[in-house]
Design a protein around this motif. Structure first.
Motif, short mmCIF file in Angstrom:
data_model
loop_
_atom_site.label_atom_id
_atom_site.label_comp_id
_atom_site.label_asym_id
_atom_site.label_seq_id
_atom_site.Cartn_x
_atom_site.Cartn_y
_atom_site.Cartn_z
N VAL A 36 58.98 20.59 58.03
CA VAL A 36 60.19 19.84 58.39
C VAL A 36 60.78 19.15 57.17
O VAL A 36 62.00 19.15 56.97
CB VAL A 36 59.86 18.79 59.49
N LEU A 37 59.92 18.59 56.33
CA LEU A 37 60.37 17.92 55.11
C LEU A 37 61.12 18.89 54.21
O LEU A 37 62.21 18.57 53.70
CB LEU A 37 59.17 17.32 54.37
N GLY A 38 60.55 20.07 53.99
CA GLY A 38 61.21 21.07 53.16
C GLY A 38 62.54 21.50 53.73
O GLY A 38 63.54 21.65 53.00
N PHE A 39 62.59 21.68 55.05
CA PHE A 39 63.83 22.09 55.72
C PHE A 39 64.90 21.00 55.60
O PHE A 39 66.07 21.29 55.34
CB PHE A 39 63.55 22.38 57.19
N VAL A 40 64.50 19.74 55.75
CA VAL A 40 65.45 18.61 55.63
C VAL A 40 65.99 18.53 54.20
O VAL A 40 67.19 18.28 54.00
CB VAL A 40 64.76 17.29 56.03
N VAL A 41 65.12 18.74 53.23
CA VAL A 41 65.57 18.71 51.82
C VAL A 41 66.63 19.78 51.58
O VAL A 41 67.64 19.53 50.90
CB VAL A 41 64.36 18.93 50.87
N LYS A 42 66.42 20.97 52.15
CA LYS A 42 67.43 22.03 51.99
C LYS A 42 68.76 21.64 52.63
O LYS A 42 69.83 21.83 52.04
CB LYS A 42 66.93 23.33 52.60
N GLU A 43 68.70 21.08 53.83
CA GLU A 43 69.92 20.68 54.53
C GLU A 43 70.67 19.60 53.74
O GLU A 43 71.91 19.63 53.65
CB GLU A 43 69.58 20.17 55.94
N PRO A 60 54.77 33.14 46.60
CA PRO A 60 53.49 33.88 46.64
C PRO A 60 52.48 33.35 45.62
O PRO A 60 51.27 33.34 45.91
CB PRO A 60 53.90 35.32 46.31
N VAL A 61 52.97 32.92 44.46
CA VAL A 61 52.05 32.40 43.43
C VAL A 61 51.40 31.11 43.92
O VAL A 61 50.17 30.93 43.84
CB VAL A 61 52.80 32.16 42.11
N LEU A 62 52.23 30.19 44.43
CA LEU A 62 51.70 28.93 44.97
C LEU A 62 50.72 29.21 46.11
O LEU A 62 49.65 28.59 46.19
CB LEU A 62 52.84 28.06 45.49
N GLY A 63 51.07 30.14 46.98
CA GLY A 63 50.23 30.44 48.12
C GLY A 63 48.88 31.01 47.71
O GLY A 63 47.84 30.61 48.25
N THR A 64 48.88 31.92 46.75
CA THR A 64 47.62 32.54 46.32
C THR A 64 46.72 31.54 45.63
O THR A 64 45.51 31.48 45.90
CB THR A 64 47.91 33.73 45.38
N VAL A 65 47.29 30.74 44.72
CA VAL A 65 46.49 29.71 44.03
C VAL A 65 45.98 28.70 45.05
O VAL A 65 44.83 28.25 44.99
CB VAL A 65 47.32 29.02 42.93
N GLY A 66 46.84 28.34 46.02
CA GLY A 66 46.41 27.42 47.06
C GLY A 66 45.27 27.97 47.88
O GLY A 66 44.31 27.25 48.21
N LEU A 67 45.33 29.26 48.23
CA LEU A 67 44.26 29.90 48.99
C LEU A 67 42.95 29.85 48.22
O LEU A 67 41.89 29.54 48.79
CB LEU A 67 44.64 31.35 49.29
N ILE A 68 43.00 30.14 46.93
CA ILE A 68 41.79 30.10 46.09
C ILE A 68 41.16 28.71 46.12
O ILE A 68 39.96 28.55 46.36
CB ILE A 68 42.14 30.49 44.64
N LEU A 69 41.98 27.70 45.90
CA LEU A 69 41.48 26.33 45.82
C LEU A 69 40.98 25.83 47.17
O LEU A 69 39.99 25.09 47.24
CB LEU A 69 42.57 25.40 45.29
N ILE A 70 41.65 26.24 48.24
CA ILE A 70 41.25 25.78 49.58
C ILE A 70 39.92 26.40 49.99
O ILE A 70 39.04 25.71 50.53
CB ILE A 70 42.36 26.09 50.60
N VAL A 71 39.74 27.69 49.74
CA VAL A 71 38.45 28.34 50.04
C VAL A 71 37.35 27.73 49.18
O VAL A 71 36.23 27.47 49.65
CB VAL A 71 38.54 29.86 49.83
N ILE A 284 48.85 21.82 45.51
CA ILE A 284 49.34 23.19 45.68
C ILE A 284 49.69 23.46 47.14
O ILE A 284 50.73 24.05 47.45
CB ILE A 284 48.28 24.20 45.19
N ARG A 285 48.81 23.02 48.06
CA ARG A 285 49.06 23.24 49.49
C ARG A 285 50.35 22.55 49.94
O ARG A 285 51.18 23.15 50.63
CB ARG A 285 47.88 22.72 50.30
N ALA A 286 50.53 21.29 49.52
CA ALA A 286 51.73 20.54 49.89
C ALA A 286 52.98 21.20 49.32
O ALA A 286 53.99 21.36 50.00
CB ALA A 286 51.62 19.09 49.40
N SER A 287 52.91 21.62 48.06
CA SER A 287 54.06 22.27 47.41
C SER A 287 54.43 23.56 48.14
O SER A 287 55.61 23.86 48.34
CB SER A 287 53.74 22.58 45.95
N PHE A 288 53.40 24.33 48.54
CA PHE A 288 53.65 25.60 49.21
C PHE A 288 54.41 25.40 50.52
O PHE A 288 55.42 26.06 50.78
CB PHE A 288 52.33 26.33 49.48
N PHE A 289 53.92 24.50 51.37
CA PHE A 289 54.54 24.34 52.68
C PHE A 289 55.91 23.67 52.60
O PHE A 289 56.80 23.97 53.39
CB PHE A 289 53.60 23.57 53.62
#
Length: 399
Positions: A36-43, A60-71, A284-289
């Motif tokens: 919601v925050l990201g969507f509001v920023v765009k609006e 995709p880069v943020l998502g992949t790095v985030g996946l690595i760190l989260i696991v 990374i997770r926050a930035s991705f979403f």
């Protein structure tokens, strides 16, 4: 413009932090608030006519790095010993079985109603069948110890199985005896790489005296993951094994070779490494979403043509999950609700080759399933007791 962007990024990250620390009280998954925050920023940016840089390739880069760190973050929280072996095997099966059932069932539906090849339909169905550890692990923070551990194992295994299964289906034009042999070879190779790399990185972590040593190790981990990905190796297995080794090296102290790691001193370094990994994973997770929310279109969220499919998929997710939990004699409350789709779903969906994409599995359907599954988790956890060992969640009951 640079100053404004920097201020905006700092404010967004601080808001993400507030969402994270308040989610235990509000029971609202931080992923929903971040989207919601990201969507509001765009609006807001559109309303004021601000020109924003092209951000799609970053996702995709943020998502992949985030996946690595989260696991990795999840693996660093898991204790491993003989007593827990049945628990681990059970969590593996519960991660794998619903994913396979839902993937093949949804693929059959896509193939029938979309009039497409079953193999392509399966590749499009898998992303909807994988639990997102990026959402599940933080959301389980206030569950009982054993349930939190189960969610960490299950969602981490789900990510790994999902990536391996997805790559196997999408990267092979024909599946036969030779394909299975090649897959077995890849698994043996990644296990060998994991063994050597884990020992080497653990040695560096314990022996480097320079004041900067954790960041290079994280960079090497990310490097190994991406190089392995080039050769289509299931690199998440390496991430999981590395984290498990660091957290449980003291369990191996009876073996002479592992005494070289000085387990007592080593655990202090691991604790520092865990803290840094958690910090990086959060950013990374926050930035991705937030970025994914920013890239959302209003039409995609409200697309009426896909909402019935999204609702049906969400219902199927929790029906299959309830059946499997019952079969394994695990409590439905609260484990039933912790099956969100999220980061890994998006990553796999974006990775579907253009030639294998099908119109029926749309981005709108993806977004709606993520939101609906997160809402189910939110309302389910709202009625769940938050004390660490509530009735019916003691270790002997839950496992």
């Amino acid at each position: 413009m640079t100053t404004a962007l920097t201020i905006a990024l700092c404010i967004l990250m601080l808001l993400a932090y507030i969402f994270d620390i308040t989610s235990s009280k509000t029971k609202i998954p931080s992923v929903i608030l971040l989207l919601v925050l990201g969507f509001v920023v765009k609006e807001i940016s559109l309303a004021f006519g601000w020109n924003m840089p092209h951000l799609v390739p970053i996702l995709p880069v943020l998502g992949t790095v985030g996946l690595i760190l989260i696991v990795l973050e999840g693996a660093l929280e898991l204790e491993l010993n003989k007593e827990k072996l049945p628990f681990i095997v059970k969590s593996m099966l519960i991660a794998l079985l619903p994913m396979l059932v839902l993937s093949f069932s949804l693929a059959a539906a896509f193939s029938y109603w979309g009039n497409v090849d079953f193999k392509n339909a399966l590749g499009n169905a898998i992303p909807f069948s994988v639990i997102s550890s990026a959402i599940a692990i933080p959301s389980a923070r206030n569950l009982s110890t054993v349930n939190k551990e189960f969610v960490t194992y299950e969602s981490s295994f789900s990510d790994i199985f999902g990536v391996v299964f997805f790559n196997f289906v999408t990267e092979n034009d024909h599946i036969g005896t030779g394909t299975w042999g090649h897959f077995a070879g890849q698994m043996l190779l990644i296990l060998a790489i994991s063994f050597v790399a884990t020992l080497a990185l653990a040695y560096f972590l314990n022996n480097i005296k320079h004041h900067i040593k954790f960041a290079p190790i994280i960079l090497i981990i990310v490097l190994i993951y991406f190089v392995s990905k080039i050769y289509h190796l299931p690199a998440l297995i390496f991430i999981l094994l590395f984290g498990l080794f660091l957290e449980n090296v003291d369990e191996l102290k009876h073996i002479k070779f592992f005494r070289k790691f000085r387990p007592l001193d080593f655990s202090k370094e691991v604790n520092k490494f865990k803290e840094l990994t958690a910090e990086f994973a959060f950013l990374i997770r926050a930035s991705f979403f937030i970025l994914f929310g920013y890239l959302l279109e209003r039409e995609e969220i409200l697309d009426g043509s896909s909402i019935m499919w999204a609702g049906g998929i969400t219902v199927a997710i929790f029906i299959i999950r309830a059946i499997v939990l019952k079969l394994f004699k695990l409590p439905l409350n609260p484990l039933l609700y912790v099956a969100p789709r999220g980061l890994i779903t998006i990553l796999l969906f974006l990775s579907i080759p253009v030639t294998q994409q099908i119109p029926l599995a749309s981005k709108s359907m993806l977004i709606q399933v993520i939101i609906l599954s997160s809402l189910v988790m939110m309302f389910g956890l709202m009625k769940t007791k938050t004390n660490k060992e509530s009735p019916g969640t003691a270790p002997e009951t839950a496992v």
